[in-house]
Write a protein that holds these residues in place. Structure first.
Motif, PDB file in Angstrom:
ATOM      1  N   CYS A 186       0.842  -1.190   0.000  1.00 58.41           N
ATOM      2  CA  CYS A 186       0.000   0.000   0.000  1.00 58.41           C
ATOM      3  C   CYS A 186       0.882   1.247   0.000  1.00 58.41           C
ATOM      4  CB  CYS A 186      -0.927   0.005   1.216  1.00 58.41           C
ATOM      5  SG  CYS A 186      -0.073  -0.005   2.795  1.00 58.41           S
ATOM      6  N   VAL A 187       0.266   2.370  -0.226  1.00 53.46           N
ATOM      7  CA  VAL A 187       0.992   3.634  -0.281  1.00 53.46           C
ATOM      8  C   VAL A 187       1.231   4.191   1.119  1.00 53.46           C
ATOM      9  CG1 VAL A 187       0.880   6.024  -1.070  1.00 53.46           C
ATOM     10  CG2 VAL A 187       0.127   4.173  -2.567  1.00 53.46           C
ATOM     11  N   ILE A 188       0.263   4.021   1.974  1.00 55.67           N
ATOM     12  CA  ILE A 188       0.335   4.624   3.309  1.00 55.67           C
ATOM     13  C   ILE A 188       1.507   4.038   4.104  1.00 55.67           C
ATOM     14  CG2 ILE A 188      -1.244   2.998   4.411  1.00 55.67           C
ATOM     15  CD1 ILE A 188      -2.394   5.446   5.927  1.00 55.67           C
ATOM     16  N   ASP A 189       2.189   4.887   4.813  1.00 52.71           N
ATOM     17  CA  ASP A 189       3.303   4.460   5.667  1.00 52.71           C
ATOM     18  C   ASP A 189       3.076   5.044   7.051  1.00 52.71           C
ATOM     19  OD1 ASP A 189       5.661   3.348   6.561  1.00 52.71           O
ATOM     20  OD2 ASP A 189       6.894   4.992   5.818  1.00 52.71           O
ATOM     21  N   THR A 190       2.127   4.442   7.764  1.00 47.02           N
ATOM     22  CA  THR A 190       1.743   4.911   9.083  1.00 47.02           C
ATOM     23  C   THR A 190       2.008   3.808  10.101  1.00 47.02           C
ATOM     24  OG1 THR A 190       0.007   6.270   8.111  1.00 47.02           O
ATOM     25  CG2 THR A 190      -0.187   5.819  10.444  1.00 47.02           C
ATOM     26  N   GLU A 191       2.398   4.203  11.279  1.00 47.87           N
ATOM     27  CA  GLU A 191       2.634   3.232  12.347  1.00 47.87           C
ATOM     28  C   GLU A 191       1.576   3.375  13.427  1.00 47.87           C
ATOM     29  OE1 GLU A 191       6.556   3.485  13.912  1.00 47.87           O
ATOM     30  OE2 GLU A 191       7.494   2.928  12.011  1.00 47.87           O
ATOM     31  N   TYR A 192       1.279   2.266  14.048  1.00 47.34           N
ATOM     32  CA  TYR A 192       0.403   2.233  15.207  1.00 47.34           C
ATOM     33  C   TYR A 192       1.133   1.477  16.300  1.00 47.34           C
ATOM     34  CZ  TYR A 192      -3.508   1.180  18.260  1.00 47.34           C
ATOM     35  OH  TYR A 192      -4.327   1.078  19.350  1.00 47.34           O
ATOM     36  N   MET A 193       1.388   2.137  17.396  1.00 48.45           N
ATOM     37  CA  MET A 193       2.118   1.553  18.518  1.00 48.45           C
ATOM     38  C   MET A 193       3.471   0.992  18.071  1.00 48.45           C
ATOM     39  SD  MET A 193      -1.030  -0.149  20.661  1.00 48.45           S
ATOM     40  CE  MET A 193      -0.029  -0.504  22.090  1.00 48.45           C
ATOM     41  N   GLY A 194       4.131   1.725  17.175  1.00 51.12           N
ATOM     42  CA  GLY A 194       5.469   1.349  16.744  1.00 51.12           C
ATOM     43  C   GLY A 194       5.533   0.318  15.638  1.00 51.12           C
ATOM     44  N   GLN A 195       4.391  -0.147  15.164  1.00 49.87           N
ATOM     45  CA  GLN A 195       4.355  -1.161  14.105  1.00 49.87           C
ATOM     46  C   GLN A 195       3.725  -0.576  12.842  1.00 49.87           C
ATOM     47  OE1 GLN A 195       5.704  -4.280  14.365  1.00 49.87           O
ATOM     48  NE2 GLN A 195       6.454  -3.505  16.322  1.00 49.87           N
ATOM     49  N   PRO A 196       4.279  -0.906  11.660  1.00 54.77           N
ATOM     50  CA  PRO A 196       3.670  -0.395  10.426  1.00 54.77           C
ATOM     51  C   PRO A 196       2.273  -0.971  10.222  1.00 54.77           C
ATOM     52  CG  PRO A 196       5.430  -1.956   9.930  1.00 54.77           C
ATOM     53  CD  PRO A 196       5.430  -1.754  11.407  1.00 54.77           C
ATOM     54  N   MET A 197       1.385  -0.122   9.734  1.00 54.12           N
ATOM     55  CA  MET A 197       0.038  -0.574   9.393  1.00 54.12           C
ATOM     56  C   MET A 197       0.046  -1.008   7.935  1.00 54.12           C
ATOM     57  SD  MET A 197      -2.195   2.350  11.326  1.00 54.12           S
ATOM     58  CE  MET A 197      -3.734   1.710  10.718  1.00 54.12           C
ATOM     59  N   GLY A 198      -0.473  -2.160   7.656  1.00 54.22           N
ATOM     60  CA  GLY A 198      -0.485  -2.666   6.299  1.00 54.22           C
ATOM     61  C   GLY A 198       0.902  -3.094   5.860  1.00 54.22           C
ATOM     62  N   LEU A 199       1.146  -3.010   4.574  1.00 52.61           N
ATOM     63  CA  LEU A 199       2.423  -3.413   3.986  1.00 52.61           C
ATOM     64  C   LEU A 199       2.917  -2.261   3.115  1.00 52.61           C
ATOM     65  CD1 LEU A 199       4.307  -5.926   3.710  1.00 52.61           C
ATOM     66  CD2 LEU A 199       2.982  -6.524   1.695  1.00 52.61           C
ATOM     67  N   PRO A 200       3.496  -1.232   3.729  1.00 53.82           N
ATOM     68  CA  PRO A 200       3.923  -0.058   2.966  1.00 53.82           C
ATOM     69  C   PRO A 200       4.947  -0.409   1.889  1.00 53.82           C
ATOM     70  CG  PRO A 200       4.044   0.364   5.334  1.00 53.82           C
ATOM     71  CD  PRO A 200       3.802  -1.094   5.157  1.00 53.82           C
ATOM     72  N   TYR A 201       4.683   0.034   0.673  1.00 49.11           N
ATOM     73  CA  TYR A 201       5.576  -0.277  -0.445  1.00 49.11           C
ATOM     74  C   TYR A 201       6.990   0.233  -0.195  1.00 49.11           C
ATOM     75  CZ  TYR A 201       7.407  -0.726  -5.147  1.00 49.11           C
ATOM     76  OH  TYR A 201       8.187  -1.058  -6.224  1.00 49.11           O
ATOM     77  N   ILE A 202       7.108   1.406   0.405  1.00 48.63           N
ATOM     78  CA  ILE A 202       8.444   1.979   0.594  1.00 48.63           C
ATOM     79  C   ILE A 202       9.279   1.222   1.629  1.00 48.63           C
ATOM     80  CG2 ILE A 202       7.732   4.263  -0.157  1.00 48.63           C
ATOM     81  CD1 ILE A 202       7.895   5.146   2.774  1.00 48.63           C
ATOM     82  N   ARG A 203       8.672   0.265   2.306  1.00 45.50           N
ATOM     83  CA  ARG A 203       9.422  -0.572   3.248  1.00 45.50           C
ATOM     84  C   ARG A 203       9.761  -1.946   2.656  1.00 45.50           C
ATOM     85  NH1 ARG A 203       7.807   0.598   9.343  1.00 45.50           N
ATOM     86  NH2 ARG A 203       7.308   2.803   9.167  1.00 45.50           N
ATOM     87  N   GLN A 204       9.467  -2.125   1.384  1.00 48.63           N
ATOM     88  CA  GLN A 204       9.718  -3.407   0.732  1.00 48.63           C
ATOM     89  C   GLN A 204      11.074  -3.410   0.020  1.00 48.63           C
ATOM     90  OE1 GLN A 204       7.481  -5.785   1.475  1.00 48.63           O
ATOM     91  NE2 GLN A 204       6.637  -4.065   2.624  1.00 48.63           N
ATOM     92  N   LYS A 205      11.651  -4.575  -0.067  1.00 46.35           N
ATOM     93  CA  LYS A 205      12.943  -4.742  -0.751  1.00 46.35           C
ATOM     94  C   LYS A 205      12.849  -4.282  -2.211  1.00 46.35           C
ATOM     95  CE  LYS A 205      16.334  -8.242  -1.986  1.00 46.35           C
ATOM     96  NZ  LYS A 205      16.674  -9.667  -1.965  1.00 46.35           N
ATOM     97  N   LYS A 206      11.726  -4.611  -2.868  1.00 49.29           N
ATOM     98  CA  LYS A 206      11.580  -4.240  -4.287  1.00 49.29           C
ATOM     99  C   LYS A 206      11.536  -2.729  -4.502  1.00 49.29           C
ATOM    100  CE  LYS A 206       9.748  -8.293  -6.508  1.00 49.29           C
ATOM    101  NZ  LYS A 206       8.718  -8.805  -7.410  1.00 49.29           N
ATOM    102  N   TYR A 207      11.093  -1.984  -3.516  1.00 55.63           N
ATOM    103  CA  TYR A 207      11.107  -0.526  -3.624  1.00 55.63           C
ATOM    104  C   TYR A 207      12.541  -0.034  -3.774  1.00 55.63           C
ATOM    105  CZ  TYR A 207      11.038   4.348  -2.078  1.00 55.63           C
ATOM    106  OH  TYR A 207      11.216   5.705  -2.000  1.00 55.63           O
ATOM    107  N   HIS A 208      13.405  -0.530  -2.939  1.00 55.21           N
ATOM    108  CA  HIS A 208      14.809  -0.113  -2.978  1.00 55.21           C
ATOM    109  C   HIS A 208      15.505  -0.645  -4.238  1.00 55.21           C
ATOM    110  CE1 HIS A 208      14.445   1.648   0.953  1.00 55.21           C
ATOM    111  NE2 HIS A 208      13.789   0.562   1.329  1.00 55.21           N
ATOM    112  N   GLU A 209      15.140  -1.853  -4.667  1.00 57.89           N
ATOM    113  CA  GLU A 209      15.678  -2.390  -5.922  1.00 57.89           C
ATOM    114  C   GLU A 209      15.237  -1.532  -7.097  1.00 57.89           C
ATOM    115  OE1 GLU A 209      14.272  -6.405  -6.002  1.00 57.89           O
ATOM    116  OE2 GLU A 209      15.755  -7.098  -4.549  1.00 57.89           O
TER     117      GLU A 209
END
Length: 80
Positions: free
Chosen positions: A47-70
């Motif tokens: 997903c696009v959103i990169d929000t945390e709740y209680m220190g944990q990412p909500m959903g699966l933010p694309y910018i936190r994925q290995k393929k984003y950096h690749e």
């Protein structure tokens, strides 16, 4: 020219089974088959959103994925 496709399951081709030739990046490659390289860096369920709740990412933010950096490392001329 290098085109880098980034995104979620639509980009990756979720649900298409083994036939990855029908993903939109593959179709774009077929249409632009004139020395243009189209790369697919889609990640299913991301997903696009990169929000945390209680220190944990909500959903699966694309910018936190290995393929984003690749995808960024691919040094594309155009990013979709």
């Amino acid at each position: 020219m290098r085109i880098v496709c980034m995104g979620d399951s639509i980009t990756e081709g979720y649900g298409l089974g083994e036939d990855q030739s029908v993903t939109y990046p593959s179709q774009l490659q077929h249409i632009l088959n004139n020395g243009t390289e189209v790369l697919n860096y889609g990640v299913c369920s991301s997903c696009v959103i990169d929000t945390e709740y209680m220190g944990q990412p909500m959903g699966l933010p694309y910018i936190r994925q290995k393929k984003y950096h690749e995808a960024l490392d691919a040094m594309g001329d155009i990013y979709i």
